[in-house]
Design a protein around this motif. Structure first.
Motif, short mmCIF file in Angstrom:
data_model
loop_
_atom_site.label_atom_id
_atom_site.label_comp_id
_atom_site.label_asym_id
_atom_site.label_seq_id
_atom_site.Cartn_x
_atom_site.Cartn_y
_atom_site.Cartn_z
N ARG B 100 0.86 -1.19 0.00
CA ARG B 100 0.00 0.00 0.00
C ARG B 100 0.89 1.23 0.00
O ARG B 100 1.90 1.27 0.70
N THR B 307 -8.58 7.85 -1.55
CA THR B 307 -8.10 6.80 -2.44
C THR B 307 -7.96 7.36 -3.85
O THR B 307 -8.86 8.03 -4.34
N GLY B 312 -4.86 0.58 -4.03
CA GLY B 312 -3.74 0.51 -3.09
C GLY B 312 -2.91 1.78 -3.02
O GLY B 312 -1.92 1.83 -2.29
N ARG B 348 -6.78 4.41 6.31
CA ARG B 348 -7.01 3.73 5.03
C ARG B 348 -5.90 2.72 4.73
O ARG B 348 -6.15 1.63 4.23
N CYS B 350 -4.35 1.11 6.81
CA CYS B 350 -4.60 -0.06 7.66
C CYS B 350 -5.78 -0.89 7.16
O CYS B 350 -6.09 -1.93 7.74
N GLY B 351 -6.47 -0.38 6.16
CA GLY B 351 -7.60 -1.13 5.63
C GLY B 351 -8.95 -0.67 6.16
O GLY B 351 -9.99 -1.24 5.83
N ASP B 352 -8.98 0.38 6.99
CA ASP B 352 -10.25 0.94 7.49
C ASP B 352 -11.01 1.66 6.39
O ASP B 352 -10.45 1.96 5.35
N THR B 353 -12.23 2.04 6.72
CA THR B 353 -13.00 2.81 5.74
C THR B 353 -13.26 4.23 6.24
O THR B 353 -14.32 4.79 6.04
#
Ligand SMILES: Cc1cc2nc3c(=O)[nH]c(=O)nc-3n(C[C@H](O)[C@H](O)[C@H](O)COP(=O)(O)OP(=O)(O)OC[C@H]3O[C@@H](n4cnc5c(N)ncnc54)[C@H](O)[C@@H]3O)c2cc1C
Ligand code: SF4
Ligand code: SF4
Lengths: 365, 480
Positions: B100, B307, B312, B348, B350-353
């Motif tokens: 990422r 994003t 990524g 983000r 870390c993969g959060d929304t």
């Protein structure tokens, strides 16, 4: 015109005498030497007598006042555009000249004692010692007992310890006037904070313990001979003498003022003063705080750099956190130098201080 | 998981810290060409005057990277291969693989469009290297605070067009007749440091009054007056046409004549620092895979989740074009927005929304020695606009401008006093009336103790029509 912030830009790090250049070392050596001479010789006595002053201590009071007045002029030239700064320094210098020089000079002329009314226990460590109290007229003994044990803590609870440390106290007064050019030299690292917490509370503990032992000694009327000798004896290493030597002379005088040009003007106040430690505890429980305006901090570091107590103000400001630190003497400089007006000194009741903070620009899904 | 962050500014470092606090074991690499340590760009002016040292403007202690386990690469990123997921580095360094990626490359100064803009003695005031240049021109070198650590460590891995290259010096401490071009925030800061050094700069401003992005003519006149009192020669409405000199700057030519100058700070704004992301550039730049989409200004186009157009890859801070209240995407170019975006981007990564939601506009600044607070809409053509303006001239000098749309308060522009913008923003969000706001104005006061409060006149202040503006179309105040 009243302004609130730093007026014009300071050249601190472009002036060698303010940023540990050779001259700074010379000044530090001279100051340190002066205190050694003052405490451990009688060289100043003839000069005092020649000036018509009764003792070297009155001469010291006179020199101290001159240094404060001169320093105040420097301070006001740099920071005098803010009303808080003007009023605070005027009061502080006024108290020094009136209560710590003129009054002790004049009172004996009218048959009174040479009393320094602006100094309280435990800064003035012997103020509550039985030997001192018994030598004072009753009204003065009461003044110091009530002042030290009741009024000082109450005012610190209500307005923060600044009422004393930055408005009244001579040590603070000298630091904020004569010492102002070097305020940025106070260390603000985490390490220095760790040291401060241990050292200042240790001295406070020792101050209280010393007083307690001396009261005990007086209460028992020196009945147990060895105890009396250990605690209040005349030899230099009795508890009483040792405290005076280490805390009163070495830490407060020689190190405290002598090292101004190298480590900043609040070395003593921050790391060793038992009064600051005690009032700090009441401040922590009380109403005084530094309010932080949300999101406006640009992390520039002016506040942290110019905080004479080495508090990392920026770390609170950049995380939108209003705070009360026991060490803060409420000099107001962090708020003054902040270029974005982020900080404000307040005496707010707790409920109001904790008023809910509004939205964050981060939305969780 | 390998996280790579391009940029050691506030956006990049906040993201890195956010990731580390959540994921103790992930590898986090920070690529920064400009400096070893994160520093406060907003504070460069005080390093120049000597009010602060380089160490003072670093918001974290220097062991941050070791403590947080951040890998640090002091080199220029020269391109992206989004297919193979790697970042190209200058200086023959091996490409950096990522899972990422966060682009937090900030801004670079907008170059002067005139002939002579690359003469010796001409520069900007945005980067560490710009600061070193201006210090050398004016003072002959850094203050006793010293230079930052390893100032030249990136020179073995940079490119000719990098904004972080050292700038050639003309005067070596001998600059006597400086000029500043561009009346924004950076311009006025450049003017201030020159004044602090005892010089009397000439200040060229294209517009008819100072900083029309944020101030109306009355407010602006006061600031211009302050500058005049400090010996600044403020030239309003004067268009620069060329910088003249052979090798070394000698004169600035404008539509009104010529001024002798030996130093010129060009402060006509900043642009997203993203040229290195464009495909098809010559050596040393490289690319691969689908390029990240940039908007017309050069900002990396992102959605509310920061994003980019490529999976990524995220962007935050000055270089990110984020959606504004009107739906249009623009970069924000502010310290606190970069910080907040960095935090969201970290989540983000870390993969959060998490989403970045821009609320009512606000900011503060200091213009010479005058405090400035703004909130809401103040110079953008508000529908049915009216202005309440009051100038205080007593112990305190201040101006208060409240902007209304119809009956509703939509903006504040406040000079000379300190205000708590949180209260102002709340009133805007609550659609308050002018009467309500005036009756409660002291609640928003943030003046230091002992300053007499602002006394709002009970009546007698007329409402004006719309404030004059020289800007067409919606860019609120506070563009640097
Ligand atoms: C003089 C000045 C005064 C300012 N004052 C204010 C103010 O008062 N208030 C306010 O809100 N804002 C102010 N700003 C704006 C504010 O500083 C910026 O909005 C903010 O710093 C943006 O942070 P950032 O993290 O996005 O980028 P930056 O701080 O610009 O960081 C960019 C980082 O990216 C790295 N980088 C870029 N390209 C590459 C590459 N190709 N390879 C490797 N590394 C790269 C650089 O090394 C750097 O570490 C000011 C700006 C300036 C210049
Ligand atoms: S925190 Fe602020 S008010 Fe307190 S001592 Fe430091 S500079 Fe002074
Ligand atoms: S609180 Fe003010 S002085 Fe301190 S870092 Fe933030 S902006 Fe700078």
């Amino acid at each position: 015109m009243d302004q609130q912030g730093q007026n014009g830009l300071m050249r601190t790090f472009r002036e060698p005498w303010r940023s540990r250049g050779a001259l700074a070392y010379v000044v530090a050596a001279l100051l340190t030497g002066f205190y050694v001479v003052l405490y451990w010789t009688e060289w100043l006595t003839p000069a005092a007598v020649a000036l018509g002053l009764r003792s070297k201590w009155l001469l010291y009071g006179a020199l101290y006042s001159v240094a404060m007045v001169g320093g105040a002029a420097y301070y006001l030239r740099h920071h005098g555009n803010s009303r808080y700064n003007r009023v605070r320094i005027a009061v502080n210098v006024g108290v020094q000249v009136a209560l710590a020089f003129l009054l002790p000079l004049i009172m004996p002329l009218f048959g009174g004692p040479e009393a320094y009314l602006s100094y309280f226990w435990p800064l003035s460590y012997d103020k509550l010692w039985p030997s001192t109290l018994s030598s004072l007229p009753v009204y003065l003994a009461l003044y110091f007992i009530v002042g030290s044990l009741l009024v000082a803590p109450l005012l610190a609870y209500r307005y923060g310890k600044r009422w004393y440390c930055s408005w009244v106290c001579g040590c603070g007064g000298l630091a904020n006037t004569f010492g102002d050019p070097w305020r940025h030299l106070t260390a603000s690292s985490t390490r220095s904070w760790r040291f401060e917490k241990v050292s200042v509370h240790t001295v406070m503990f020792v101050a209280v313990l010393t007083t307690f032992l001396l009261v005990l000694d007086a209460a028992t009327d020196g009945a147990t001979g060895t105890f009396h000798w250990l605690v209040a004896g005349g030899q230099w290493w009795s508890v009483k003498q040792l405290y005076g030597l280490v805390v009163g002379a070495i830490l407060a005088g020689v190190v405290g003022v002598g090292f101004y040009p190298l480590f900043g003007p609040r070395l003593w106040c921050r790391n060793f003063c038992p009064m600051a430690a005690m009032l700090g505890l009441f401040q922590k429980l009380g109403r005084f705080r530094i309010a932080v305006k949300k999101d406006m901090c640009i992390s520039c570091g002016n506040c942290t750099t110019y905080c004479e107590m080495g508090i990392d103000v920026r770390s609170y400001a950049q995380s939108n956190q209003s705070f009360t630190r026991a060490a803060c003497v409420g000099c107001g400089m962090c708020a003054h130098v902040c270029p974005r007006g982020v900080l404000r000194l307040e005496n707010a009741p707790r409920e109001q201080a904790d008023k809910a903070r509004v939205r964050l620009p981060v939305v969780d899904l | 998981m390998r996280v790579v962050i391009i940029g050691n500014g506030v956006a990049g470092i906040e993201a890195a810290i956010t990731v580390r606090n959540r994921e103790p074991t992930w590898s986090v690499t920070i690529v920064s060409e400009e400096s070893d340590h994160f520093f406060s760009r907003t504070a460069l002016m005080w390093v120049h005057t000597g009010q602060l040292s380089h160490a003072c403007i670093e918001p974290h202690e220097r062991d941050l990277y070791a403590r947080m386990g951040f890998e640090r690469v002091r080199a220029r990123a020269v391109g992206l291969d989004t297919a193979a997921r790697r970042v190209f580095l200058a200086g023959g360094l091996a490409p950096l693989p990522y899972d990422r990626l966060l682009i937090a490359a900030g801004s670079r100064p907008r170059p002067g469009p005139w002939p002579g803009a690359d003469l010796r003695g001409v520069g900007h005031f945005v980067t560490h290297q710009d600061l070193a240049w201006l210090e050398a021109e004016v003072h002959g070198g850094p203050s006793r605070g010293g230079p930052p650590p390893r100032p030249d460590a990136h020179l073995s891995a940079t490119a000719d067009d990098s904004p972080y290259r050292p700038r050639p010096v003309a005067a070596r401490g001998g600059a006597r007749a400086p000029a500043v071009i561009g009346g924004g925030l950076i311009g006025i800061e450049a003017v201030e440091v020159l004044v602090a050094a005892g010089l009397r700069p000439t200040f060229f401003i294209r517009e008819d009054w100072f900083w029309p992005m944020a101030l109306d003519p009355r407010e602006s006149a006061w600031i211009a007056e302050r500058m005049g009192e400090h010996g600044v020669d403020v030239r309003l409405g004067e268009n620069v046409e060329a910088l003249v000199g052979d090798d070394r700057l000698q004169r600035v030519r404008t539509d009104r004549g010529e001024v002798d100058c030996d130093l010129c700070v060009v402060a006509i704004g900043v642009v997203p620092n993203t040229d290195w992301l464009r495909a098809d550039r010559g050596e040393p730049y490289r690319s691969g895979g689908q390029p990240v989409k940039l908007d017309a200004r050069g900002g990396v186009e992102v959605d509310e989740g920061l994003t980019s157009s490529v999976d990524g890859v995220f962007a935050a801070g000055d270089c990110a074009s984020v959606p504004w209240y009107d739906g249009v995407r623009r970069p924000e170019q502010l310290w606190y927005t970069a910080r907040d975006q960095g935090r969201v981007a970290g989540r983000r990564l870390c993969g959060d929304t998490a989403l970045y939601a821009r609320g009512v506009w606000y900011n503060s600044a200091k213009l010479m020695d005058v405090e400035y607070t703004t909130a809401g809409l103040v110079s953008v053509g508000v529908p049915d606009e009216r202005n309440w303006f009051y100038e205080e001239r007593g112990a305190v000098r201040s101006t208060t401008r409240i902007v209304l749309s119809g009956e509703r308060v939509v903006g504040f522009n406040l000079l000379g006093r300190r205000w708590d913008h949180e209260v102002l923003v709340r009133w805007i969000e609550e659609h308050r009336s002018l009467d309500y706001v005036l009756a409660h104005l002291t609640e928003a006061s943030f003046d230091t103790e002992l300053v007499p409060p602002l006394e709002v006149p009970a009546r007698g202040v007329e409402l004006d029509g719309p404030a004059p503006t020289v800007i067409d179309g919606g860019m609120p105040a506070m563009v640097v």
